[in-house]
Design an enzyme around this catalytic site. Structure first.
Site, PDB file in Angstrom:
ATOM      1  N   ALA A 270       7.121  -4.736   5.433  1.00  0.00           N
ATOM      2  CA  ALA A 270       6.762  -5.064   6.819  1.00  0.00           C
ATOM      3  C   ALA A 270       5.463  -5.843   6.860  1.00  0.00           C
ATOM      4  O   ALA A 270       4.623  -5.727   5.965  1.00  0.00           O
ATOM      5  CB  ALA A 270       6.604  -3.788   7.649  1.00  0.00           C
TER       6      ALA A 270
ATOM      7  N   ARG B 256     -10.555  -6.318  20.398  1.00  0.00           N
ATOM      8  CA  ARG B 256      -9.227  -6.877  20.096  1.00  0.00           C
ATOM      9  C   ARG B 256      -8.466  -6.979  21.432  1.00  0.00           C
ATOM     10  O   ARG B 256      -8.477  -6.018  22.214  1.00  0.00           O
ATOM     11  CB  ARG B 256      -8.544  -5.895  19.151  1.00  0.00           C
ATOM     12  CG  ARG B 256      -7.087  -6.115  18.905  1.00  0.00           C
ATOM     13  CD  ARG B 256      -6.481  -4.925  18.147  1.00  0.00           C
ATOM     14  NE  ARG B 256      -6.796  -4.935  16.738  1.00  0.00           N
ATOM     15  CZ  ARG B 256      -6.469  -3.937  15.906  1.00  0.00           C
ATOM     16  NH1 ARG B 256      -5.854  -2.857  16.352  1.00  0.00           N
ATOM     17  NH2 ARG B 256      -6.769  -3.998  14.630  1.00  0.00           N
TER      18      ARG B 256
ATOM     19  N   TYR C 242       2.822  -6.914  16.710  1.00  0.00           N
ATOM     20  CA  TYR C 242       3.173  -6.045  15.574  1.00  0.00           C
ATOM     21  C   TYR C 242       4.024  -4.867  16.039  1.00  0.00           C
ATOM     22  O   TYR C 242       5.138  -4.648  15.550  1.00  0.00           O
ATOM     23  CB  TYR C 242       1.904  -5.540  14.873  1.00  0.00           C
ATOM     24  CG  TYR C 242       2.160  -4.310  14.031  1.00  0.00           C
ATOM     25  CD1 TYR C 242       3.086  -4.336  12.987  1.00  0.00           C
ATOM     26  CD2 TYR C 242       1.501  -3.103  14.289  1.00  0.00           C
ATOM     27  CE1 TYR C 242       3.344  -3.193  12.228  1.00  0.00           C
ATOM     28  CE2 TYR C 242       1.754  -1.969  13.545  1.00  0.00           C
ATOM     29  CZ  TYR C 242       2.671  -2.023  12.508  1.00  0.00           C
ATOM     30  OH  TYR C 242       2.935  -0.894  11.769  1.00  0.00           O
TER      31      TYR C 242
ATOM     32  N   LEU D 238       6.104 -10.125  -2.465  1.00  0.00           N
ATOM     33  CA  LEU D 238       4.742 -10.449  -2.926  1.00  0.00           C
ATOM     34  C   LEU D 238       4.089 -11.473  -2.005  1.00  0.00           C
ATOM     35  O   LEU D 238       3.586 -12.495  -2.454  1.00  0.00           O
ATOM     36  CB  LEU D 238       4.739 -10.927  -4.386  1.00  0.00           C
ATOM     37  CG  LEU D 238       5.178  -9.883  -5.419  1.00  0.00           C
ATOM     38  CD1 LEU D 238       5.097 -10.461  -6.836  1.00  0.00           C
ATOM     39  CD2 LEU D 238       4.300  -8.621  -5.342  1.00  0.00           C
TER      40      LEU D 238
ATOM     41  N   THR E   6       2.179  -5.666   8.886  1.00  0.00           N
ATOM     42  CA  THR E   6       1.656  -4.455   9.530  1.00  0.00           C
ATOM     43  C   THR E   6       0.309  -4.588  10.239  1.00  0.00           C
ATOM     44  O   THR E   6      -0.133  -3.614  10.848  1.00  0.00           O
ATOM     45  CB  THR E   6       1.477  -3.329   8.484  1.00  0.00           C
ATOM     46  OG1 THR E   6       0.459  -3.722   7.570  1.00  0.00           O
ATOM     47  CG2 THR E   6       2.758  -3.026   7.748  1.00  0.00           C
TER      48      THR E   6
ATOM     49  N   THR F 102       6.203   3.279  12.698  1.00  0.00           N
ATOM     50  CA  THR F 102       4.807   3.558  13.044  1.00  0.00           C
ATOM     51  C   THR F 102       4.699   4.242  14.407  1.00  0.00           C
ATOM     52  O   THR F 102       5.532   3.996  15.296  1.00  0.00           O
ATOM     53  CB  THR F 102       4.007   2.235  13.075  1.00  0.00           C
ATOM     54  OG1 THR F 102       2.759   2.458  13.739  1.00  0.00           O
ATOM     55  CG2 THR F 102       4.740   1.145  13.856  1.00  0.00           C
ATOM     56  N   ASP F 103       3.663   5.028  14.586  1.00  0.00           N
ATOM     57  CA  ASP F 103       3.415   5.649  15.902  1.00  0.00           C
ATOM     58  C   ASP F 103       3.007   4.600  16.942  1.00  0.00           C
ATOM     59  O   ASP F 103       2.978   4.895  18.138  1.00  0.00           O
ATOM     60  CB  ASP F 103       2.355   6.760  15.800  1.00  0.00           C
ATOM     61  CG  ASP F 103       0.974   6.281  15.362  1.00  0.00           C
ATOM     62  OD1 ASP F 103       0.810   5.083  15.030  1.00  0.00           O
ATOM     63  OD2 ASP F 103       0.041   7.111  15.357  1.00  0.00           O
ATOM     64  N   GLU F 104       2.715   3.369  16.494  1.00  0.00           N
ATOM     65  CA  GLU F 104       2.261   2.349  17.450  1.00  0.00           C
ATOM     66  C   GLU F 104       3.375   1.917  18.401  1.00  0.00           C
ATOM     67  O   GLU F 104       3.104   1.337  19.451  1.00  0.00           O
ATOM     68  CB  GLU F 104       1.671   1.136  16.715  1.00  0.00           C
ATOM     69  CG  GLU F 104       0.489   1.567  15.884  1.00  0.00           C
ATOM     70  CD  GLU F 104      -0.389   0.443  15.380  1.00  0.00           C
ATOM     71  OE1 GLU F 104      -0.432  -0.626  16.003  1.00  0.00           O
ATOM     72  OE2 GLU F 104      -1.046   0.656  14.338  1.00  0.00           O
TER      73      GLU F 104
ATOM     74  N   PHE G  46       0.829  -1.220   0.000  1.00  0.00           N
ATOM     75  CA  PHE G  46       0.000   0.000   0.000  1.00  0.00           C
ATOM     76  C   PHE G  46       0.866   1.276   0.000  1.00  0.00           C
ATOM     77  O   PHE G  46       0.946   2.003  -1.003  1.00  0.00           O
ATOM     78  CB  PHE G  46      -0.923  -0.063   1.220  1.00  0.00           C
ATOM     79  CG  PHE G  46      -1.614   1.215   1.573  1.00  0.00           C
ATOM     80  CD1 PHE G  46      -2.260   1.982   0.608  1.00  0.00           C
ATOM     81  CD2 PHE G  46      -1.626   1.658   2.899  1.00  0.00           C
ATOM     82  CE1 PHE G  46      -2.908   3.170   0.961  1.00  0.00           C
ATOM     83  CE2 PHE G  46      -2.272   2.830   3.253  1.00  0.00           C
ATOM     84  CZ  PHE G  46      -2.896   3.592   2.285  1.00  0.00           C
ATOM     85  N   ILE G  47       1.556   1.544   1.103  1.00  0.00           N
ATOM     86  CA  ILE G  47       2.348   2.780   1.170  1.00  0.00           C
ATOM     87  C   ILE G  47       3.500   2.707   0.168  1.00  0.00           C
ATOM     88  O   ILE G  47       3.780   3.675  -0.548  1.00  0.00           O
ATOM     89  CB  ILE G  47       2.871   3.006   2.610  1.00  0.00           C
ATOM     90  CG1 ILE G  47       1.684   3.175   3.570  1.00  0.00           C
ATOM     91  CG2 ILE G  47       3.789   4.230   2.671  1.00  0.00           C
ATOM     92  CD1 ILE G  47       2.052   3.217   5.050  1.00  0.00           C
TER      93      ILE G  47
ATOM     94  N   SER H 178       7.434  -5.759  17.289  1.00  0.00           N
ATOM     95  CA  SER H 178       8.377  -6.108  16.214  1.00  0.00           C
ATOM     96  C   SER H 178       8.890  -4.851  15.527  1.00  0.00           C
ATOM     97  O   SER H 178      10.079  -4.741  15.208  1.00  0.00           O
ATOM     98  CB  SER H 178       7.700  -7.028  15.186  1.00  0.00           C
ATOM     99  OG  SER H 178       7.228  -8.193  15.820  1.00  0.00           O
ATOM    100  N   LYS H 179       7.999  -3.896  15.295  1.00  0.00           N
ATOM    101  CA  LYS H 179       8.448  -2.643  14.666  1.00  0.00           C
ATOM    102  C   LYS H 179       9.420  -1.914  15.591  1.00  0.00           C
ATOM    103  O   LYS H 179      10.417  -1.346  15.142  1.00  0.00           O
ATOM    104  CB  LYS H 179       7.260  -1.740  14.326  1.00  0.00           C
ATOM    105  CG  LYS H 179       6.434  -2.197  13.144  1.00  0.00           C
ATOM    106  CD  LYS H 179       7.216  -2.316  11.851  1.00  0.00           C
ATOM    107  CE  LYS H 179       7.549  -0.978  11.223  1.00  0.00           C
ATOM    108  NZ  LYS H 179       8.234  -1.175   9.903  1.00  0.00           N
TER     109      LYS H 179
HETATM  110  P1  TYD Z   1      -6.451  -0.866  12.134  1.00  0.00           P
HETATM  111  O1  TYD Z   1      -6.772  -0.396  10.759  1.00  0.00           O
HETATM  112  O2  TYD Z   1      -6.277  -2.331  12.354  1.00  0.00           O
HETATM  113  O3  TYD Z   1      -5.141  -0.051  12.596  1.00  0.00           O
HETATM  114  P2  TYD Z   1      -4.389  -0.056  14.047  1.00  0.00           P
HETATM  115  O4  TYD Z   1      -5.046  -0.987  14.984  1.00  0.00           O
HETATM  116  O5  TYD Z   1      -3.040  -0.507  13.672  1.00  0.00           O
HETATM  117  O6  TYD Z   1      -4.478   1.363  14.509  1.00  0.00           O
HETATM  118  O7  TYD Z   1      -7.577  -0.362  13.153  1.00  0.00           O
HETATM  119  C1  TYD Z   1      -7.849   1.011  13.340  1.00  0.00           C
HETATM  120  C2  TYD Z   1      -8.825   1.110  14.489  1.00  0.00           C
HETATM  121  O8  TYD Z   1     -10.063   0.504  14.099  1.00  0.00           O
HETATM  122  C3  TYD Z   1      -8.382   0.397  15.741  1.00  0.00           C
HETATM  123  O9  TYD Z   1      -8.839   1.107  16.891  1.00  0.00           O
HETATM  124  C4  TYD Z   1      -9.100  -0.935  15.662  1.00  0.00           C
HETATM  125  C5  TYD Z   1     -10.403  -0.580  14.977  1.00  0.00           C
HETATM  126  N1  TYD Z   1     -10.999  -1.652  14.166  1.00  0.00           N
HETATM  127  C6  TYD Z   1     -12.320  -2.037  14.408  1.00  0.00           C
HETATM  128  O10 TYD Z   1     -13.030  -1.483  15.279  1.00  0.00           O
HETATM  129  N2  TYD Z   1     -12.847  -3.044  13.651  1.00  0.00           N
HETATM  130  C7  TYD Z   1     -12.107  -3.692  12.705  1.00  0.00           C
HETATM  131  O11 TYD Z   1     -12.654  -4.629  12.043  1.00  0.00           O
HETATM  132  C8  TYD Z   1     -10.773  -3.282  12.453  1.00  0.00           C
HETATM  133  C9  TYD Z   1      -9.920  -3.955  11.412  1.00  0.00           C
HETATM  134  C10 TYD Z   1     -10.255  -2.263  13.228  1.00  0.00           C
END
Ligand code: TYD
Length: 342
Positions: free
Chosen positions: A82, A271, A148, A34, A84, A124-126, A11-12, A151-152
């Site tokens: 990466a 999550r 994730y 790939l 991601t 990443t800011d994560e 993507f990026i 690892s970053k």
């Molecule tokens: P994501 O795109 O996975 O990025 P990151 O967790 O790395 O910031 O998720 C962005 C936000 O959206 C995060 O708070 C998790 C939430 N999210 C949902 O609520 N439902 C989903 O199905 C997904 C993929 C993410």
């Protein structure tokens, strides 16, 4: 300048390759394994371009990486390769340590031997972890909380060690949540857009009030290029869009733009270890002359329109391996989920 971009079919990476080859002074060698999210269709408009060469290979493969340096005389490296996606890192952490730590190490060592003049690690800011208040600065303590982001962070520390130990001219950028065309539809924004187009439920984790700072992929790439050219070796630069939003607000905007009902929203099981908020201070990059150019409203609208108008691109992805992943990640969650409309 002869620039090696790794992960340039992702993507990026693919947006960055396109941006770099538009400048006549650049020649880009694009190394990509790939794997599941790398996609040559992201580069369809660059086929036959005289200043772009694609090489299939993995950054963990020492020989493949050394061959690229020997054959192409690389002056600068941008590491976009990466794993991601946080949810996949929960299912399969090993692959994240492999690509994001070991792969970065292989690339660093080959780059050091080749005496490149710049090495930019796209991070990443994560790595700062969840930030309840305020904004993370580049010198803050790292507190990664998912396989994730851990690892970053490991990759970032290796890069830093090459500067400290060898005075190897490495920089790091830490971007915030990036969105735009060609993003693999496992991520929040493209998943929600494509599900909404198909009248499928939109699975909001937890209470939907988690916050992210959204950055257009075009601004992310301009920030990376700016840091490569104007940045100081040994320095870290945050790149953020300054668009902090709750997930539920983003989801509602997507539904409204597509003319779909709020009844598609579902609160589903959260999550594990979900970071509540990411927010970064981008003063350092801004002081060196960079600024984002795309407003979130305009960028999100254009992204929604792109997915609406490029369904062949994402339908092919969503009908493949993705289905197994989706069922594993969302099958039970959606059965147990609750509607957001009372
Ligand atoms: P994501 O795109 O996975 O990025 P990151 O967790 O790395 O910031 O998720 C962005 C936000 O959206 C995060 O708070 C998790 C939430 N999210 C949902 O609520 N439902 C989903 O199905 C997904 C993929 C993410």
């Amino acid at each position: 300048m002869r620039i090696l971009v790794t992960g340039g079919a992702g993507f990026i990476g693919s947006h960055l390759v396109r941006r770099l080859v538009a400048d006549e002074q650049n020649v880009v060698v694009n190394l990509d394994a790939l794997r599941y999210s790398g996609n040559l269709e992201n580069l369809a408009d660059l086929v036959g371009h005289p200043r772009h060469t694609f090489v299939r290979g993995d950054i963990c493969d020492v020989k493949a990486v050394e061959d690229v340096f020997r054959e192409h005389g690389i002056a600068a490296v941008i590491n976009c390769a990466a794993e991601t996606h946080v949810d996949r890192s929960i299912l399969d952490p090993d692959q994240f340590a492999r690509t994001d730590v070991i792969g970065t190490g292989v690339l660093l060592e080959a780059s050091r031997k080749a005496k490149v003049t710049r090495f930019l690690q796209v991070s990443t800011d994560e790595v700062y972890g969840s930030v309840e208040r305020g904004h993370s600065k580049e010198g803050d303590v790292l507190d990664p909380r998912s396989p994730y982001s851990a690892s970053k962070a490991g990759g970032d520390l290796l890069v830093r060690s090459y500067w400290t130990t060898y005075r190897f001219p490495a920089l790091i950028t830490r971007g915030s949540n990036t969105y735009g065309p060609n993003q693999y539809p496992e991520k929040f924004i493209p998943l929600f857009i494509t599900n909404a187009i198909d009248d499928q439920p939109l699975p909001l984790y937890g209470d939907g009030r988690y916050r992210r700072d959204w950055l257009s992929v075009f601004d992310h790439c301009s920030g990376i290029e700016h840091a490569l050219r104007q940045g100081e070796p040994g320095t870290i630069y945050n790149i953020g869009g300054g668009n902090e939003r709750e997930n539920i607000a983003v989801a509602e905007t997507i539904l409204s733009r597509l003319g779909k009902p709020k009844s598609l929203l579902r609160f589903v099981q959260d999550r594990p270890g979900h970071d509540r908020r990411y927010a970064i201070d981008c003063g350092r990059l801004r002081e060196s002359g960079w600024a984002p150019a795309v407003s979130f409203e305009e960028g999100l609208r254009a992204t929604i329109d792109w997915y609406r108008d490029n369904q062949t691109w994402w339908r092919k992805i969503k009908s493949g391996e993705f289905r197994t992943y989706y069922e594993q990640m969302y099958g039970q969650r959606l059965k147990d989920g609750t509607s957001c409309v009372s």
